[in-house]
Design an enzyme around this catalytic site. Structure first.
Site, mmCIF file in Angstrom:
data_model
loop_
_atom_site.group_PDB
_atom_site.id
_atom_site.type_symbol
_atom_site.label_atom_id
_atom_site.label_comp_id
_atom_site.label_asym_id
_atom_site.label_seq_id
_atom_site.Cartn_x
_atom_site.Cartn_y
_atom_site.Cartn_z
ATOM 1 N N ARG A 1 -9.711 0.948 8.786
ATOM 2 C CA ARG A 1 -9.273 -0.408 9.119
ATOM 3 C C ARG A 1 -10.320 -1.155 9.922
ATOM 4 N NH1 ARG A 1 -3.340 0.638 8.890
ATOM 5 N NH2 ARG A 1 -2.360 -1.377 9.197
ATOM 6 N N ARG B 1 11.805 -5.681 5.126
ATOM 7 C CA ARG B 1 11.607 -4.248 4.831
ATOM 8 C C ARG B 1 12.604 -3.383 5.613
ATOM 9 N NH1 ARG B 1 5.814 -1.714 5.474
ATOM 10 N NH2 ARG B 1 5.921 -2.742 7.491
ATOM 11 N N ARG C 1 -0.427 -8.756 13.495
ATOM 12 C CA ARG C 1 -0.990 -7.770 12.543
ATOM 13 C C ARG C 1 -1.839 -8.475 11.491
ATOM 14 N NH1 ARG C 1 4.323 -5.129 10.693
ATOM 15 N NH2 ARG C 1 3.024 -3.999 9.195
ATOM 16 N N LYS D 1 0.837 -1.207 0.000
ATOM 17 C CA LYS D 1 0.000 0.000 0.000
ATOM 18 C C LYS D 1 0.874 1.260 0.000
ATOM 19 C CE LYS D 1 -2.039 -1.109 3.891
ATOM 20 N NZ LYS D 1 -1.320 -2.368 4.172
ATOM 21 N N ARG E 1 11.466 -1.430 11.112
ATOM 22 C CA ARG E 1 10.367 -1.023 11.998
ATOM 23 C C ARG E 1 10.231 -2.004 13.155
ATOM 24 N NH1 ARG E 1 5.227 0.365 8.193
ATOM 25 N NH2 ARG E 1 4.195 -0.856 9.816
HETATM 26 P P1 AP5 Z 1 4.920 -1.597 1.890
HETATM 27 O O1 AP5 Z 1 4.617 -0.781 0.681
HETATM 28 O O2 AP5 Z 1 5.614 -0.921 3.012
HETATM 29 O O3 AP5 Z 1 3.586 -2.348 2.379
HETATM 30 P P2 AP5 Z 1 2.329 -1.796 3.156
HETATM 31 O O4 AP5 Z 1 1.123 -2.468 2.612
HETATM 32 O O5 AP5 Z 1 2.329 -0.293 3.190
HETATM 33 O O6 AP5 Z 1 2.637 -2.417 4.579
HETATM 34 P P3 AP5 Z 1 2.567 -1.802 6.046
HETATM 35 O O7 AP5 Z 1 3.235 -2.807 6.944
HETATM 36 O O8 AP5 Z 1 3.109 -0.394 6.124
HETATM 37 O O9 AP5 Z 1 1.056 -1.800 6.309
HETATM 38 P P4 AP5 Z 1 0.391 -1.853 7.628
HETATM 39 O O10 AP5 Z 1 -0.974 -1.585 7.183
HETATM 40 O O11 AP5 Z 1 0.580 -3.038 8.465
HETATM 41 O O12 AP5 Z 1 1.168 -0.739 8.484
HETATM 42 P P5 AP5 Z 1 0.822 0.769 8.850
HETATM 43 O O13 AP5 Z 1 2.075 1.529 8.860
HETATM 44 O O14 AP5 Z 1 -0.326 1.265 8.072
HETATM 45 O O15 AP5 Z 1 5.771 -2.873 1.427
HETATM 46 C C1 AP5 Z 1 6.221 -3.858 2.357
HETATM 47 C C2 AP5 Z 1 7.538 -4.494 1.863
HETATM 48 O O16 AP5 Z 1 7.278 -5.169 0.624
HETATM 49 C C3 AP5 Z 1 8.657 -3.475 1.543
HETATM 50 O O17 AP5 Z 1 9.889 -4.041 1.876
HETATM 51 C C4 AP5 Z 1 8.542 -3.240 0.034
HETATM 52 O O18 AP5 Z 1 9.773 -2.869 -0.531
HETATM 53 C C5 AP5 Z 1 8.075 -4.631 -0.434
HETATM 54 N N1 AP5 Z 1 7.198 -4.563 -1.600
HETATM 55 C C6 AP5 Z 1 6.248 -3.632 -1.894
HETATM 56 N N2 AP5 Z 1 5.618 -3.911 -3.063
HETATM 57 C C7 AP5 Z 1 6.183 -5.079 -3.511
HETATM 58 C C8 AP5 Z 1 5.959 -5.893 -4.662
HETATM 59 N N3 AP5 Z 1 5.024 -5.574 -5.599
HETATM 60 N N4 AP5 Z 1 6.698 -7.029 -4.809
HETATM 61 C C9 AP5 Z 1 7.647 -7.376 -3.875
HETATM 62 N N5 AP5 Z 1 7.912 -6.627 -2.766
HETATM 63 C C10 AP5 Z 1 7.180 -5.498 -2.585
HETATM 64 O O19 AP5 Z 1 0.278 0.589 10.362
HETATM 65 C C11 AP5 Z 1 1.139 0.238 11.418
HETATM 66 C C12 AP5 Z 1 0.350 0.185 12.720
HETATM 67 O O20 AP5 Z 1 -0.221 1.471 13.002
HETATM 68 C C13 AP5 Z 1 -0.848 -0.779 12.734
HETATM 69 O O21 AP5 Z 1 -0.472 -2.111 13.043
HETATM 70 C C14 AP5 Z 1 -1.731 -0.139 13.824
HETATM 71 O O22 AP5 Z 1 -1.249 -0.456 15.100
HETATM 72 C C15 AP5 Z 1 -1.525 1.346 13.586
HETATM 73 N N6 AP5 Z 1 -2.521 1.914 12.644
HETATM 74 C C16 AP5 Z 1 -2.288 2.449 11.420
HETATM 75 N N7 AP5 Z 1 -3.443 2.827 10.838
HETATM 76 C C17 AP5 Z 1 -4.430 2.538 11.724
HETATM 77 C C18 AP5 Z 1 -5.841 2.677 11.691
HETATM 78 N N8 AP5 Z 1 -6.480 3.185 10.627
HETATM 79 N N9 AP5 Z 1 -6.535 2.265 12.766
HETATM 80 C C19 AP5 Z 1 -5.923 1.757 13.856
HETATM 81 N N10 AP5 Z 1 -4.590 1.575 13.942
HETATM 82 C C20 AP5 Z 1 -3.846 1.971 12.890
#
Ligand code: AP5
Length: 207
Positions: free
Chosen positions: A88, A122, A163, A13, A152
């Site tokens: 979410r 990552r 997660r 994402k 991270r």
């Molecule tokens: P990346 O692009 O970073 O993936 P992502 O989907 O953004 O993954 P996240 O882990 O950031 O999502 P998340 O939803 O768990 O975390 P968030 O920060 O929102 O890619 C991942 C890896 O894959 C990288 O190494 C990249 O290079 C590689 N990659 C990408 N595309 C690829 C491809 N096509 N092929 C191969 N490799 C690829 O949330 C973190 C925490 O914050 C949550 O757990 C929660 O506690 C809190 N939080 C955030 N938002 C909310 C909410 N709305 N409500 C409540 N809590 C929340």
């Protein structure tokens, strides 16, 4: 244009949001990034969020909803925005629809088996916030700005498992939620990043 990216942790994402928001000249709003910044700054929101994020749980709905409601009023959102990681839960989606109207929801689909390797590998740049995978790195420095890369705290295998469980229990139901409302586009996220970007643009009708 007002967009949402849905998808499990590690689906890409954030990687896609950087590209698509640039191409469409809209603001990229990552609730994960906002919460991590709040933790770094030691704000009340950050202090509240830290325990939840470290445990791989969702931060309480009221906190995240208030954060997004305020953020989308900022100037850079006038042309539209892309929500990465929000909503979410059904409560967050209901709240969102009470204060703005979304044009399209893109679900980036990747099987769980692929996600663990993506997330444990990552690395994020402390300086430019760029996201990379160790398999594409040739040195320990950021390939874009030369900054320091870090892992991270929530990218440890045990937290990733939590997660993923939280995603399936509380977030995956939003696929049907937005399908029912005629807003959902599905994209296969198990392709090279550039191909996923093309698929997202095609799904949005702006290739
Ligand atoms: P990346 O692009 O970073 O993936 P992502 O989907 O953004 O993954 P996240 O882990 O950031 O999502 P998340 O939803 O768990 O975390 P968030 O920060 O929102 O890619 C991942 C890896 O894959 C990288 O190494 C990249 O290079 C590689 N990659 C990408 N595309 C690829 C491809 N096509 N092929 C191969 N490799 C690829 O949330 C973190 C925490 O914050 C949550 O757990 C929660 O506690 C809190 N939080 C955030 N938002 C909310 C909410 N709305 N409500 C409540 N809590 C929340």
């Amino acid at each position: 244009m007002k967009l949402i990216f849905l998808g499990p942790p590690g689906a890409g994402k954030g990687t896609q949001a950087v590209e698509i928001s640039k191409k469409l000249s809209i603001a990229h709003i990552s609730t994960g990034d906002m919460l991590r910044r709040a933790i770094q700054l030691g704000t009340p929101t950050g202090l509240e969020a830290k325990g939840y994020i470290d445990a791989g749980k969702l931060v309480p709905d009221e906190t995240v909803i208030a954060m997004v409601k305020e953020r989308i009023l900022e100037d850079d959102c006038k042309n539209g925005f892309l929500l990465d990681g929000f909503p979410r839960s059904v409560a967050q989606a209901d709240a969102l629809s009470s204060f703005t109207q979304i044009d399209c929801v893109v679900d980036i689909d990747v099987a769980d088996e692929k996600l663990l390797a993506r997330l444990t590998g990552r690395r994020v740049c402390k300086e430019c916030q760029g996201t990379f995978h160790i398999s594409s790195l040739v040195s320990e420095a950021c390939p874009v700005c030369g900054g320091t890369l870090y892992q991270r705290d929530d990218d440890k295998p045990e937290t990733i498992k939590n997660r993923l469980n939280v995603y399936h229990a509380q977030t995956a139901q939003l696929i049907e939620y937005y399908q029912t409302r005629g807003l959902l586009k599905e994209v296969d996220g198990d392709k090279a990043p550039g191909d996923v970007t093309q698929a997202v643009l095609a799904a949005l009708g702006c290739k």
